[in-house]
Motif scaffolding. Structure first.
Motif, mmCIF file in Angstrom:
data_model
loop_
_atom_site.group_PDB
_atom_site.id
_atom_site.type_symbol
_atom_site.label_atom_id
_atom_site.label_comp_id
_atom_site.label_asym_id
_atom_site.label_seq_id
_atom_site.Cartn_x
_atom_site.Cartn_y
_atom_site.Cartn_z
ATOM 1 N N LEU A 155 0.819 -1.208 0.000
ATOM 2 C CA LEU A 155 0.000 0.000 0.000
ATOM 3 C C LEU A 155 0.853 1.258 0.000
ATOM 4 O O LEU A 155 0.435 2.273 -0.549
ATOM 5 C CB LEU A 155 -0.954 -0.002 1.196
ATOM 6 C CG LEU A 155 -2.170 -0.916 1.046
ATOM 7 C CD1 LEU A 155 -2.894 -1.062 2.369
ATOM 8 C CD2 LEU A 155 -3.108 -0.398 -0.023
ATOM 9 N N GLU A 156 2.021 1.197 0.626
ATOM 10 C CA GLU A 156 2.905 2.360 0.568
ATOM 11 C C GLU A 156 3.381 2.584 -0.865
ATOM 12 O O GLU A 156 3.491 3.721 -1.307
ATOM 13 C CB GLU A 156 4.102 2.171 1.488
ATOM 14 C CG GLU A 156 3.770 2.354 2.950
ATOM 15 C CD GLU A 156 4.971 2.136 3.857
ATOM 16 O OE1 GLU A 156 6.121 2.232 3.369
ATOM 17 O OE2 GLU A 156 4.763 1.876 5.038
ATOM 18 N N ARG A 157 3.634 1.499 -1.566
ATOM 19 C CA ARG A 157 4.135 1.607 -2.936
ATOM 20 C C ARG A 157 3.022 1.908 -3.931
ATOM 21 O O ARG A 157 3.203 2.680 -4.856
ATOM 22 C CB ARG A 157 4.847 0.306 -3.301
ATOM 23 C CG ARG A 157 5.590 0.385 -4.585
ATOM 24 C CD ARG A 157 6.454 -0.826 -4.760
ATOM 25 N NE ARG A 157 7.191 -0.746 -6.003
ATOM 26 C CZ ARG A 157 7.927 -1.708 -6.477
ATOM 27 N NH1 ARG A 157 8.053 -2.829 -5.807
ATOM 28 N NH2 ARG A 157 8.546 -1.562 -7.619
ATOM 29 N N TRP A 158 1.866 1.247 -3.770
ATOM 30 C CA TRP A 158 0.752 1.402 -4.699
ATOM 31 C C TRP A 158 -0.536 1.736 -3.940
ATOM 32 O O TRP A 158 -1.461 0.925 -3.883
ATOM 33 C CB TRP A 158 0.535 0.123 -5.515
ATOM 34 C CG TRP A 158 1.657 -0.183 -6.455
ATOM 35 C CD1 TRP A 158 2.055 0.558 -7.529
ATOM 36 C CD2 TRP A 158 2.527 -1.317 -6.400
ATOM 37 N NE1 TRP A 158 3.105 -0.045 -8.152
ATOM 38 C CE2 TRP A 158 3.420 -1.207 -7.479
ATOM 39 C CE3 TRP A 158 2.629 -2.411 -5.546
ATOM 40 C CZ2 TRP A 158 4.407 -2.140 -7.728
ATOM 41 C CZ3 TRP A 158 3.613 -3.345 -5.789
ATOM 42 C CH2 TRP A 158 4.491 -3.195 -6.873
ATOM 43 N N PRO A 159 -0.621 2.917 -3.359
ATOM 44 C CA PRO A 159 -1.815 3.248 -2.573
ATOM 45 C C PRO A 159 -3.092 3.332 -3.405
ATOM 46 O O PRO A 159 -4.182 3.195 -2.866
ATOM 47 C CB PRO A 159 -1.467 4.605 -1.949
ATOM 48 C CG PRO A 159 -0.447 5.181 -2.856
ATOM 49 C CD PRO A 159 0.328 4.020 -3.409
ATOM 50 N N ALA A 160 -2.976 3.515 -4.711
ATOM 51 C CA ALA A 160 -4.164 3.631 -5.552
ATOM 52 C C ALA A 160 -4.689 2.278 -6.032
ATOM 53 O O ALA A 160 -5.700 2.231 -6.725
ATOM 54 C CB ALA A 160 -3.869 4.514 -6.756
ATOM 55 N N SER A 161 -4.056 1.191 -5.625
ATOM 56 C CA SER A 161 -4.475 -0.139 -6.078
ATOM 57 C C SER A 161 -5.809 -0.529 -5.444
ATOM 58 O O SER A 161 -5.910 -0.715 -4.224
ATOM 59 C CB SER A 161 -3.417 -1.186 -5.721
ATOM 60 O OG SER A 161 -3.933 -2.488 -5.920
ATOM 61 N N TRP A 162 -6.834 -0.669 -6.303
ATOM 62 C CA TRP A 162 -8.155 -1.066 -5.817
ATOM 63 C C TRP A 162 -8.091 -2.417 -5.111
ATOM 64 O O TRP A 162 -8.688 -2.600 -4.051
ATOM 65 C CB TRP A 162 -9.153 -1.108 -6.978
ATOM 66 C CG TRP A 162 -10.501 -1.547 -6.535
ATOM 67 C CD1 TRP A 162 -11.023 -2.810 -6.615
ATOM 68 C CD2 TRP A 162 -11.500 -0.761 -5.884
ATOM 69 N NE1 TRP A 162 -12.285 -2.850 -6.071
ATOM 70 C CE2 TRP A 162 -12.599 -1.590 -5.615
ATOM 71 C CE3 TRP A 162 -11.560 0.580 -5.517
ATOM 72 C CZ2 TRP A 162 -13.751 -1.132 -4.996
ATOM 73 C CZ3 TRP A 162 -12.719 1.039 -4.894
ATOM 74 C CH2 TRP A 162 -13.784 0.186 -4.638
ATOM 75 N N ASP A 163 -7.355 -3.374 -5.675
ATOM 76 C CA ASP A 163 -7.292 -4.718 -5.086
ATOM 77 C C ASP A 163 -6.642 -4.697 -3.708
ATOM 78 O O ASP A 163 -7.125 -5.358 -2.774
ATOM 79 C CB ASP A 163 -6.540 -5.679 -6.012
ATOM 80 C CG ASP A 163 -7.304 -5.976 -7.285
ATOM 81 O OD1 ASP A 163 -8.547 -5.850 -7.288
ATOM 82 O OD2 ASP A 163 -6.658 -6.336 -8.297
ATOM 83 N N LEU A 164 -5.556 -3.961 -3.561
ATOM 84 C CA LEU A 164 -4.904 -3.880 -2.253
ATOM 85 C C LEU A 164 -5.808 -3.180 -1.238
ATOM 86 O O LEU A 164 -5.915 -3.606 -0.083
ATOM 87 C CB LEU A 164 -3.566 -3.150 -2.365
ATOM 88 C CG LEU A 164 -2.461 -3.888 -3.114
ATOM 89 C CD1 LEU A 164 -1.231 -2.997 -3.251
ATOM 90 C CD2 LEU A 164 -2.105 -5.196 -2.410
ATOM 91 N N GLN A 165 -6.439 -2.098 -1.663
ATOM 92 C CA GLN A 165 -7.346 -1.376 -0.762
ATOM 93 C C GLN A 165 -8.528 -2.262 -0.368
ATOM 94 O O GLN A 165 -8.988 -2.233 0.779
ATOM 95 C CB GLN A 165 -7.827 -0.084 -1.410
ATOM 96 C CG GLN A 165 -6.748 0.955 -1.593
ATOM 97 C CD GLN A 165 -6.396 1.679 -0.308
ATOM 98 O OE1 GLN A 165 -7.031 1.525 0.722
ATOM 99 N NE2 GLN A 165 -5.358 2.493 -0.375
ATOM 100 N N ASP A 166 -9.032 -3.055 -1.303
ATOM 101 C CA ASP A 166 -10.137 -3.974 -1.012
ATOM 102 C C ASP A 166 -9.716 -5.003 0.035
ATOM 103 O O ASP A 166 -10.474 -5.296 0.963
ATOM 104 C CB ASP A 166 -10.595 -4.664 -2.300
ATOM 105 C CG ASP A 166 -11.824 -5.519 -2.077
ATOM 106 O OD1 ASP A 166 -12.804 -5.025 -1.470
ATOM 107 O OD2 ASP A 166 -11.815 -6.697 -2.509
ATOM 108 N N ARG A 167 -8.523 -5.541 -0.112
ATOM 109 C CA ARG A 167 -8.027 -6.503 0.883
ATOM 110 C C ARG A 167 -7.905 -5.853 2.255
ATOM 111 O O ARG A 167 -8.246 -6.458 3.274
ATOM 112 C CB ARG A 167 -6.683 -7.073 0.431
ATOM 113 C CG ARG A 167 -6.840 -8.037 -0.736
ATOM 114 C CD ARG A 167 -5.520 -8.524 -1.250
ATOM 115 N NE ARG A 167 -4.833 -9.314 -0.231
ATOM 116 C CZ ARG A 167 -3.586 -9.731 -0.375
ATOM 117 N NH1 ARG A 167 -2.894 -9.453 -1.456
ATOM 118 N NH2 ARG A 167 -3.022 -10.437 0.588
#
Length: 185
Positions: free
Chosen positions: A1-13
């Motif tokens: 999340l620090e690297r890719w805060p805009a990732s929908w999949d990571l945010q969903d997890r």
């Protein structure tokens, strides 16, 4: 999340894990903390707004109308703040979509609380904010158009002609495809 805060999949997890660990209270608190740690990064503001909408829908499921209203208000504020931080040529569409859905969710709560006037004002605000969101379904599988149609039937039944006229005009101003029944119906 620090690297890719805009990732929908990571945010969903992250949202799923937080909900599992502590419900809507943990969800919103964690996003508020992450937003603060990010220094107000607009992408975290967007996801914090979305987390508040998720919290509002879970509160609606549990018949906690006041909590849902408050969560919708927090979500709207976060999305508005996100929009203020965008450059002039930034993409506003997703934030406007969710603000519209929040207005529709609040309108649904007003309908359930027998507050026709506020419900009509809020559903018209939803249509005005993002007309293309009118047929979108929220987390409870209810669209703004469905809420509007329920409100319209009730205000007509109660002979509130001024409200009915305003709401009918709002529905007629939408693209006709927004008024079509979903495929599953």
């Amino acid at each position: 999340l620090e690297r890719w805060p805009a990732s929908w999949d990571l945010q969903d997890r992250l949202r799923r894990r937080l909900m599992f660990q502590g419900g809507v209270e943990r969800l919103e608190k964690s996003y508020a903390e992450r937003l603060e740690l990010s220094g107000g990064d607009p992408i975290w503001r967007w996801y914090a707004g979305y987390a508040s909408l998720v919290a509002a829908e879970f509160s609606r499921r549990r018949n906690r109308g006041e909590r849902a209203q408050e969560a919708y208000d927090r979500g709207i504020t976060l999305f508005e703040d996100y929009l203020k931080a965008l450059p002039q040529d930034g993409d506003r569409s997703s934030a406007d979509h969710y603000i519209s859905m929040a207005f529709a969710g609040k309108a649904r709560l007003c309908f359930e609380q027998d507050n026709d006037e506020a419900g009509v004002d809020l559903i018209l605000a939803a249509f005005s904010r993002k007309p293309d969101a009118a047929a979108s379904r929220d987390g409870l599988n209810i669209s703004p158009v469905e809420t509007a149609k329920m409100l319209l039937a009730r205000v007509k039944e109660r002979d509130k002609s001024a409200l009915a006229s305003r709401l009918q005009a709002g529905l007629e101003a939408l693209d006709p495809t927004m008024l079509e029944l979903p495929e599953f119906e």
